[in-house]
Write an enzyme that holds these catalytic residues in place. Structure first.
Site, PDB file in Angstrom:
ATOM      1  N   HIS A   1       8.901   1.433   3.382  1.00  0.00           N
ATOM      2  CA  HIS A   1       9.987   1.471   4.368  1.00  0.00           C
ATOM      3  C   HIS A   1      10.915   0.294   4.086  1.00  0.00           C
ATOM      4  O   HIS A   1      10.658  -0.518   3.174  1.00  0.00           O
ATOM      5  CB  HIS A   1       9.436   1.464   5.785  1.00  0.00           C
ATOM      6  CG  HIS A   1       8.471   0.342   6.080  1.00  0.00           C
ATOM      7  ND1 HIS A   1       8.836  -0.985   6.034  1.00  0.00           N
ATOM      8  CD2 HIS A   1       7.146   0.343   6.407  1.00  0.00           C
ATOM      9  CE1 HIS A   1       7.808  -1.744   6.341  1.00  0.00           C
ATOM     10  NE2 HIS A   1       6.758  -0.962   6.555  1.00  0.00           N
TER      11      HIS A   1
ATOM     12  N   MET B   1       0.834  -1.202   0.000  1.00  0.00           N
ATOM     13  CA  MET B   1       0.000   0.000   0.000  1.00  0.00           C
ATOM     14  C   MET B   1       0.870   1.253   0.000  1.00  0.00           C
ATOM     15  O   MET B   1       0.396   2.345   0.340  1.00  0.00           O
ATOM     16  CB  MET B   1      -0.937  -0.003   1.208  1.00  0.00           C
ATOM     17  CG  MET B   1      -1.908  -1.187   1.164  1.00  0.00           C
ATOM     18  SD  MET B   1      -3.415  -0.905   2.082  1.00  0.00           S
ATOM     19  CE  MET B   1      -2.777  -0.667   3.716  1.00  0.00           C
TER      20      MET B   1
ATOM     21  N   ALA C   1       3.853   4.030   1.009  1.00  0.00           N
ATOM     22  CA  ALA C   1       4.520   4.553   2.214  1.00  0.00           C
ATOM     23  C   ALA C   1       5.662   3.604   2.560  1.00  0.00           C
ATOM     24  O   ALA C   1       5.773   3.107   3.683  1.00  0.00           O
ATOM     25  CB  ALA C   1       3.540   4.715   3.377  1.00  0.00           C
TER      26      ALA C   1
ATOM     27  N   GLY D   1      11.259  -2.475   5.429  1.00  0.00           N
ATOM     28  CA  GLY D   1      10.586  -3.786   5.457  1.00  0.00           C
ATOM     29  C   GLY D   1      10.031  -4.152   4.096  1.00  0.00           C
ATOM     30  O   GLY D   1      10.172  -5.285   3.626  1.00  0.00           O
ATOM     31  N   HIS D   2       9.392  -3.169   3.432  1.00  0.00           N
ATOM     32  CA  HIS D   2       8.896  -3.417   2.073  1.00  0.00           C
ATOM     33  C   HIS D   2      10.054  -3.674   1.116  1.00  0.00           C
ATOM     34  O   HIS D   2       9.987  -4.550   0.253  1.00  0.00           O
ATOM     35  CB  HIS D   2       8.133  -2.194   1.548  1.00  0.00           C
ATOM     36  CG  HIS D   2       6.889  -1.846   2.298  1.00  0.00           C
ATOM     37  ND1 HIS D   2       6.744  -0.645   2.951  1.00  0.00           N
ATOM     38  CD2 HIS D   2       5.747  -2.525   2.495  1.00  0.00           C
ATOM     39  CE1 HIS D   2       5.538  -0.593   3.507  1.00  0.00           C
ATOM     40  NE2 HIS D   2       4.918  -1.722   3.250  1.00  0.00           N
TER      41      HIS D   2
ATOM     42  N   GLN E   1     -10.464  -2.570   1.996  1.00  0.00           N
ATOM     43  CA  GLN E   1      -9.985  -3.337   3.155  1.00  0.00           C
ATOM     44  C   GLN E   1      -9.932  -2.503   4.434  1.00  0.00           C
ATOM     45  O   GLN E   1      -9.485  -2.974   5.469  1.00  0.00           O
ATOM     46  CB  GLN E   1      -8.625  -3.991   2.859  1.00  0.00           C
ATOM     47  CG  GLN E   1      -7.443  -3.030   2.822  1.00  0.00           C
ATOM     48  CD  GLN E   1      -6.166  -3.741   2.407  1.00  0.00           C
ATOM     49  OE1 GLN E   1      -6.048  -4.241   1.294  1.00  0.00           O
ATOM     50  NE2 GLN E   1      -5.194  -3.811   3.319  1.00  0.00           N
TER      51      GLN E   1
ATOM     52  N   SER F   1       6.546  -0.534  10.315  1.00  0.00           N
ATOM     53  CA  SER F   1       5.183  -0.421   9.805  1.00  0.00           C
ATOM     54  C   SER F   1       5.002   0.994   9.285  1.00  0.00           C
ATOM     55  O   SER F   1       5.546   1.944   9.860  1.00  0.00           O
ATOM     56  CB  SER F   1       4.183  -0.688  10.933  1.00  0.00           C
ATOM     57  OG  SER F   1       2.900  -0.208  10.575  1.00  0.00           O
TER      58      SER F   1
ATOM     59  N   ARG G   1       5.777 -11.852   6.723  1.00  0.00           N
ATOM     60  CA  ARG G   1       5.299 -12.645   7.853  1.00  0.00           C
ATOM     61  C   ARG G   1       4.741 -11.776   8.967  1.00  0.00           C
ATOM     62  O   ARG G   1       4.062 -12.261   9.850  1.00  0.00           O
ATOM     63  CB  ARG G   1       6.446 -13.489   8.416  1.00  0.00           C
ATOM     64  CG  ARG G   1       6.690 -14.725   7.621  1.00  0.00           C
ATOM     65  CD  ARG G   1       7.626 -15.659   8.356  1.00  0.00           C
ATOM     66  NE  ARG G   1       7.138 -17.019   8.226  1.00  0.00           N
ATOM     67  CZ  ARG G   1       7.684 -18.071   8.833  1.00  0.00           C
ATOM     68  NH1 ARG G   1       8.716 -17.916   9.620  1.00  0.00           N
ATOM     69  NH2 ARG G   1       7.187 -19.261   8.658  1.00  0.00           N
TER      70      ARG G   1
HETATM   71  P1  AMP Z   1       1.472  -2.955   3.512  1.00  0.00           P
HETATM   72  O1  AMP Z   1       1.951  -1.902   2.583  1.00  0.00           O
HETATM   73  O2  AMP Z   1       1.521  -2.564   4.934  1.00  0.00           O
HETATM   74  O3  AMP Z   1       0.155  -3.547   3.077  1.00  0.00           O
HETATM   75  O4  AMP Z   1       2.522  -4.138   3.395  1.00  0.00           O
HETATM   76  C1  AMP Z   1       2.893  -4.661   2.158  1.00  0.00           C
HETATM   77  C2  AMP Z   1       3.674  -5.926   2.378  1.00  0.00           C
HETATM   78  O5  AMP Z   1       4.828  -5.634   3.161  1.00  0.00           O
HETATM   79  C3  AMP Z   1       2.888  -6.986   3.147  1.00  0.00           C
HETATM   80  O6  AMP Z   1       3.172  -8.267   2.601  1.00  0.00           O
HETATM   81  C4  AMP Z   1       3.427  -6.851   4.539  1.00  0.00           C
HETATM   82  O7  AMP Z   1       3.338  -8.051   5.291  1.00  0.00           O
HETATM   83  C5  AMP Z   1       4.874  -6.502   4.263  1.00  0.00           C
HETATM   84  N1  AMP Z   1       5.499  -5.834   5.405  1.00  0.00           N
HETATM   85  C6  AMP Z   1       5.061  -4.736   6.064  1.00  0.00           C
HETATM   86  N2  AMP Z   1       5.874  -4.432   7.092  1.00  0.00           N
HETATM   87  C7  AMP Z   1       6.857  -5.373   7.099  1.00  0.00           C
HETATM   88  C8  AMP Z   1       7.996  -5.613   7.911  1.00  0.00           C
HETATM   89  N3  AMP Z   1       8.287  -4.847   8.946  1.00  0.00           N
HETATM   90  N4  AMP Z   1       8.786  -6.676   7.608  1.00  0.00           N
HETATM   91  C9  AMP Z   1       8.484  -7.474   6.555  1.00  0.00           C
HETATM   92  N5  AMP Z   1       7.419  -7.295   5.743  1.00  0.00           N
HETATM   93  C10 AMP Z   1       6.612  -6.262   6.016  1.00  0.00           C
END
Ligand code: AMP
Length: 292
Positions: free
Chosen positions: A28, A24, A26, A30-31, A56, A179, A142
């Site tokens: 970071h 989505m 933004a 993690g992405h 969602q 996050s 995960r």
């Molecule tokens: P989102 O943009 O929050 O919907 O996340 C997109 C993808 O990134 C999803 O598969 C999340 O599980 C993954 N994701 C978000 N934060 C983390 C993180 N800290 N570590 C690993 N994957 C992440």
């Protein structure tokens, strides 16, 4: 890197086998780490989608304030080695209010199921991404353990020829899971209750603790000590999400808590002969989430 705004453009721009990373935005670290997991699948094209999926969100205020910055995301994705960025408008994704939707069934009910319709919205948009982009693999973090369970069943139940690749949770050096919502945090001590509790429970499990309730109690206590408000601490089967009494491989210890204005989730996975996957710590504070 090429940017595609429509499904048609994305399909014609991508070469060969596509590994898709739905997000989505933004973005970071993690992405961006998901790009490494995508690459490990040896695809011809790593494609990332950036779409804040309105269906969602159960809270219009949460949807409204969700951080969006496509220019920044484009630069970060390019630097991370993404080949195609798919950034559709809401009109491209939902030319009409969707009438036919996908249900996550009972997998959408426990834990994060308190966000009404959330996993049906996730299952519907991921189905559209799989149908419209035809990836051969897709990466999911995960950190969102329930989402991984839903998507794993979605590809089986709807016969998508897509390999689901789970990726480890990336954390700040102090343990806080990255996050996009961390930018709104004003109580870091409260937020740290989740990872502290999970790590303490993980240590106990690796030391031989088998009782699920005792593991949950360790997490609940750490969250309370940090001054956050616990929503749940649950040991569940990673595939069915059903509660389990005893710690074993294939279970996940998941937590959700309210920290001021922000609702946080986190988890650890028990899956390596009794060892616990706590994810990976950044060596330096994230520069992309305003944390550190
Ligand atoms: P989102 O943009 O929050 O919907 O996340 C997109 C993808 O990134 C999803 O598969 C999340 O599980 C993954 N994701 C978000 N934060 C983390 C993180 N800290 N570590 C690993 N994957 C992440």
């Amino acid at each position: 890197m090429r940017v595609a705004r429509t499904f048609g453009e994305a399909r014609t721009t991508a070469d060969g086998r596509v590994a898709l990373i739905p997000t989505m935005g933004a973005l970071h670290e993690g992405h961006l780490a998901l790009v490494d997991t995508a690459r490990a699948a040896d695809p011809d094209t790593v494609m990332m989608s950036v779409f804040v999926n309105p269906i969602q969100f159960d809270d219009p205020a949460d949807l409204e304030r969700y951080p969006r910055d496509l220019e920044r995301d484009t630069a970060l994705a390019e630097a991370a080695g993404v080949g195609v960025l798919f950034a559709p408008s809401v009109e491209e994704m939902y030319p009409q209010e969707p009438v036919v939707r996908v249900s996550a069934g009972p997998l959408g009910e426990p834990m994060e199921g308190r966000r009404k319709g959330h996993f049906d919205g996730v299952a519907t948009v991921v189905t559209k991404l799989f149908a419209g982009l035809q990836p051969s693999a897709a990466v999911f973090g995960r950190k969102d353990a329930q989402q991984v369970a839903v998507i794993r069943r979605l590809v089986v139940d709807l016969s998508f020829p897509v390999r689901v690749l789970p990726a480890p949770t990336l954390r700040e050096p102090d343990g806080l899971a990255l996050s996009s919502r961390n930018v709104f945090l004003d109580d870091r001590e409260g937020a740290l209750g989740l990872s502290r509790g999970l790590f303490a429970a993980a240590d106990a499990i690796e030391g031989g603790l088998e009782d699920g309730s005792a593991a949950e109690a360790i997490v609940a206590e750490a969250v309370a000590d940090a001054g956050a408000q616990l929503h749940y601490a649950s040991l569940v089967d990673a595939a069915t999400l059903e509660p389990v009494d005893r710690v074993r491989d294939g279970t996940v210890l998941a937590v959700a808590a309210q920290v001021g204005e922000v609702r946080l989730i986190d988890n650890v996975h028990i899956d390596g002969d009794g060892t616990v996957d706590r994810g990976r710590l950044l060596t330096r504070p994230s520069t992309l989430t305003g944390g550190g």
